[in-house]
Structure formats: structure tokens, C-alpha cells
Design a protein around this motif. Structure first.
Motif: not given
Length: 544
Positions: A218-219, A180-181, A211-212, A184-185, A214-216, A188
Motif C-alpha cells: 500500500s505504501l 491497495r489502501a 500485514y507488514r 490493507a484496511s 500488505t502495508s508495504r 487490518a
């Protein structure tokens, strides 16, 4: 993958493991020596034992300092070697490593995943240290008291096995976290690269929302991995604490019964407390191994990715005359394309279907082989030529070519006034504060789109390949500069084969002839002026 990382640093791993094991062994002797001194009644003997204790502390400090340094160094070197392998695979002329992965994802694999995989060398050394401490502590306890020694001897493997079981969920969640990280990279990096386009079409909000999300994701994956690690560490700590308390309790009962002396009781309790250190080390080893295995699997996927094209063993033509021929080529938007480019010709290719243009570029640069048909250079089938050797003869300059961080002249690779003049890059250099020594920034972002495009074109011309394929090289420049470039291309490449895949009227007007690729095949073949008058499809593609 992990075995290879260890094998490449075998000597350093063995030495680091030995020194760290020596550190743990001498540390285990500290409570033993203190217990001996408590039971000692003569001053001279007590002073002698104090001297021994001081010597043990010297060995303990030396072995820890240098053992840790050597083990850390082996981990860094292993990660560096592995990183070089990943980069070589990504940059391999055969391609294939990037398929299904965003550039940001590859960056994460080449940095964070490689670091975790290389850290296995440190993990091995620490594991040796933990086992050494447990072994020495157990032997001493066996000599002091058989029940205490047996308790440690039987209880330690059980704790280690439980720690391994508890690390399994962490390994699975760590793999998901890294995936997931990396995604996200990658998202971005894509958004940053296309920021100007997104602003131009007013799609900033949609990009932010993408991106939000995807970032969520990953978080959430990171939090799940962190909870799994916290749970594993907490349970191992609790079990270890209970085990040490049990050892101390049994030792106290034995001292109360007179089975062991006061000094032996102090040594036993000290050893029980000391054993928490090796047990914590082994718990850390389990945790790190779980993450290292997950990262190593991701690295291995990149290294094992099949190449997009086979290596090939047929030598490239030498010298290259520049005759290019496609017969019945099928790939993407091409459906039985027949096309012949004569040596030294400046040919324009108009493909209204972007998929057809992309497929043609892939075939000529051999980043993909046709599903059917043949692509030849001077009569040699390109599918049999090694991609690296082929690219010494044919250069495909992509429309979105990036510049490298450094100066303008460093990006050109060779200072050729003809290439600078033909591409209009001489005007770019004249307009910059420090001329050719001006820094272009990462990916050339300190330059405007037109400046970046002209420098990239100059770089392609300076390479002076026998066959040059240019894809829309002037979309970001003004009409006057485009006309200058169109005139300069012919002067810069006399006797060299040049293929222009473009819809620019100025460039097409400078070509010896132009072919229209429609429906995956050549629909028309004439000069630009003739096609403008004779073909509605051509007029729509070029003049609309």
C-alpha cells in the motif's frame, strides 16, 4: 457516477460555480483598474476609480466566501448521498456487494472513495471559476493588445490539454493506490477481529508479517501516486510560469515601442501574473478529476455488483406454520440433502464437515440459493421469496454474530425476560456495573466471549421469528451455563420451529431429534442418546 453526483446537487453546483466565477472575473478586473488609475491625471477621476475598486473588492470577497461555502456544501451532500447508496447496497438483503472484498475494503470505498467522488461538485465549480478568470483576462488583453490577447487565447487551451495528458498516469496510479489502501484496511480489520484466536494459536508473528507485506504494498502504491501527482503539478507549474513570463515579455516590448501605455503595461503584467491563478486552478481540477474518476469507478463496482440471490416476488407464507423441507439440495458441502423439519420441532443438526454446515445456513437464510434441489417453508419454494420478507419468517443466527456499539438492552431490540433467562444473558446483565445500560463497546469488545455470545443469543430469541436457526450458540460458555441454555431454549420457543446446527452434547440432548449430515446427505436420524450408541461418526463429531 460523477454525472449523478453533480446532477443530484445541480442547483447548488450552478450557484457555487456562478459565485466563484464572479470572484475570478472581478479579480481579473483589479489589475485593469490599477492600470486605468495609473494613466489617470485628474484627482476627482482618480477618487472615482478608487471607489469602483473598493466596490469590486466587496463583490470579490462576498462571491468567494459564499461561493466556496456553497460548492463545498454541495460536495459534502453529494458524498453523503453516495455514501448512503453504498451502505444500502452493502446491507441489501440480496447480498453480493461483499463478494471478493474484505470489510475494511468496503469501509474505505464508503469513506475515502465516496469523498473523492463527491468532491467532483467542488471541482466543477472551481473549473468554472478558472475558465471565467481566463476568459475575462483574455478579453481584456485582446482589447489592450491584439498580440497579447491572441497569445493567451491560443496558449491557454494548449496548457489545459497538456495538464489533462499529464493527469492520465495519476489516474491509473490513484486507482491502484486506493485498491491497495482498501486491501490493507481489510487485512487490518480481519486481524483485529481475530486477535484473540491468533494469540491462542501463537500466530501473532505470522499475522504481523502478513500485514507488514500488505502495508508495504500500500505504501509503495501511495508513493507512486504521490510521485505522479508531484510530477504533474511541477510540470504544469513550470509550463505555466514560462507562459506567463512570455506574456510579460511581449507586453514590455509593446510598451517600449509605444504601442501600449504605461498603465496598460502594468495591467498586462498584472493580468499575466493573475492568469497563473486560473491556470493553477485548472491544473488542480485535472488532478482532482483523475482521482475522482478512479474512486468513482470503485464505487460503481460496488453499486453494480449483482445480488447473491434474486429478489423474488412470491409472498412468504402467512401465517408461518414452521414446516421446513429440503429436497435434493446441492450447495458447497451438501450433495442431494433431503431433510424435513416439522412445525414446532426442536431439531439438532450435526455436520462434521464445516462446509456442509455453512451451506445449510446459507440455504435456510437465503444468503445463497442451492445449485440444485429445493428449500421450502410451508410448501413455498424459498428461491421465489424476497430475502427481506423471508427473514421476517426465518432468522439464521450466525456463530460469529457481532454486537452493535451501545448498551446491552439496545442490542436486544426488545426487553423480553424469557429471552434473557433462556440465553443466560440475565446473568450477564447482573454482573455488569450498570446492568442493562452498560455499554458493550464496538462489536461488543468490552464483553468477554461468553458474555457476547449470550447477549447475541438473547437478541435472536427476542426477535421471536417463527423459524430460528442457531449455529453453535454456546461454544464460549461454561458447561453449567450451556446446560441452562439447553433447557431454556425449549421453554423460550413453545410451538416455534428451532434448528440447532451444533456439536454440543448438551444442546443436542435437549432436541426432539437429531440428524447427522455426512457426505452431504442425512446419514442418520434419531435422538441424541440413540445416535451416541449407534453411530461412530456421530460419537466422533460430538464427544471427541
Amino acid at each position: 457516477m460523477l454525472r449523478q453526483a453533480i446532477g443530484g446537487q445541480r442547483g447548488a453546483v450552478i450557484l457555487g460555480a456562478f459565485l466563484l466565477a464572479l470572484h475570478q472575473a472581478t479579480e481579473a478586473l483589479i489589475p485593469v483598474l490599477i492600470g486605468v488609475m495609473i494613466d489617470e491625471t485628474e484627482l476627482s477621476s482618480l477618487l472615482s476609480w478608487l471607489g469602483v475598486l473598493a466596490g469590486v473588492y466587496v463583490v470579490l470577497s462576498f462571491s468567494y466566501r459564499f461561493g466556496g461555502r456553497i460548492a463545498e456544501g454541495s460536495a459534502e451532500r453529494a458524498a453523503h448521498d453516495l455514501r448512503l447508496r453504498v451502505v444500502r447496497r452493502v446491507l441489501h438483503a440480496g447480498g453480493g456487494a461483499e463478494d471478493g472484498r474484505l470489510p475494511g475494503a468496503l469501509t474505505t470505498i464508503a469513506t475515502e472513495d465516496v469523498r473523492r467522488a463527491g468532491a467532483v461538485n467542488l471541482v466543477v465549480a472551481v473549473a468554472a471559476a478558472g475558465l471565467s478568470g481566463l476568459a475575462v483576462g483574455t478579453v481584456v488583453l485582446l482589447n489592450t493588445s491584439l498580440p497579447l490577447g491572441l497569445l493567451v487565447l491560443l496558449g491557454t487551451p494548449a496548457l489545459a490539454w497538456l495538464g489533462h495528458l499529464l493527469a492520465k498516469p495519476l489516474e491509473r496510479r490513484s486507482s491502484t493506490e486506493q485498491e491497495r489502501a482498501a486491501h490493507a484496511s481489510g487485512v487490518a480489520a480481519d486481524l483485529v477481529a481475530g486477535l484473540r484466536v491468533l494469540k491462542g494459536i501463537g500466530a501473532e508473528q505470522a499475522a504481523v508479517e502478513r500485514y507488514r507485506r500488505t502495508s508495504r504494498d500500500s505504501l509503495a502504491a501511495t508513493m507512486r501516486a504521490a510521485r505522479a501527482q508531484a510530477l504533474q503539478n511541477g510540470l504544469v507549474l513550470a509550463l505555466t510560469g514560462l507562459f506567463v513570463a512570455l506574456v510579460a515579455y511581449i507586453g514590455a516590448r509593446l510598451a517600449q515601442e509605444g504601442t501600449i501605455s504605461l498603465g496598460q503595461l502594468v495591467s498586462s503584467v498584472g493580468l499575466a501574473l493573475f492568469l497563473m491563478g486560473p491556470l493553477h486552478l485548472l491544473a488542480w481540477v485535472n488532478s482532482e478529476l483523475a482521482q475522482a474518476r478512479a474512486s468513482a469507478a470503485r464505487v460503481a463496482e460496488v453499486l453494480a455488483a449483482p445480488p447473491a440471490v434474486a429478489p423474488g416476488s412470491t409472498p412468504a407464507p402467512s401465517p408461518v406454520q414452521g414446516s421446513v423441507r429440503l429436497r435434493g439440495v446441492r450447495l458447497g458441502g451438501l450433495d442431494g440433502l433431503d431433510l424435513e423439519v416439522r412445525p414446532g420441532e426442536l431439531l439438532g443438526v450435526v455436520a462434521p464437515d464445516p462446509a456442509a454446515a455453512s451451506a445449510l445456513l446459507h440455504c435456510l437464510g437465503r444468503s445463497a440459493d442451492p445449485l440444485g434441489g429445493v428449500v421450502e417453508l410451508d410448501g413455498v419454494d424459498l428461491t421465489g421469496v424476497d430475502p427481506a420478507a423471508l427473514r421476517e419468517a426465518i432468522l439464521v443466527a450466525a456463530h460469529d454474530a457481532d454486537l452493535f456499539e451501545g448498551t446491552v438492552l439496545e442490542n436486544l431490540g426488545a426487553h423480553t425476560p424469557a429471552a434473557l433467562a433462556a440465553s443466560g444473558a440475565d446473568e450477564v446483565i447482573d454482573s455488569l456495573p450498570e446492568g442493562g445500560q452498560s455499554l458493550v463497546g464496538e462489536r461488543g469488545n468490552s464483553l468477554s466471549g461468553g458474555q457476547r455470545q449470550r447477549v447475541a443469543l438473547a437478541r435472536a430469541l427476542a426477535a421471536d421469528r417463527p423459524v430460528l436457526v442457531l449455529h453453535e450458540p454456546t461454544t464460549a460458555v461454561d458447561a453449567v451455563t450451556e446446560a441452562r441454555i439447553a433447557a431454556g431454549l425449549r421453554e423460550a420457543r413453545p410451538g416455534r420451529t428451532t434448528i440447532l446446527v451444533t456439536t454440543s452434547p448438551a444442546l443436542l440432548a435437549a432436541a426432539d431429534r437429531v440428524v447427522l449430515v455426512d457426505g452431504g446427505r442425512v446419514a442418520a436420524d434419531a435422538t441424541h442418546a440413540e445416535l451416541v450408541h449407534e453411530s461412530d461418526t456421530y460419537r466422533t463429531a460430538v464427544l471427541a
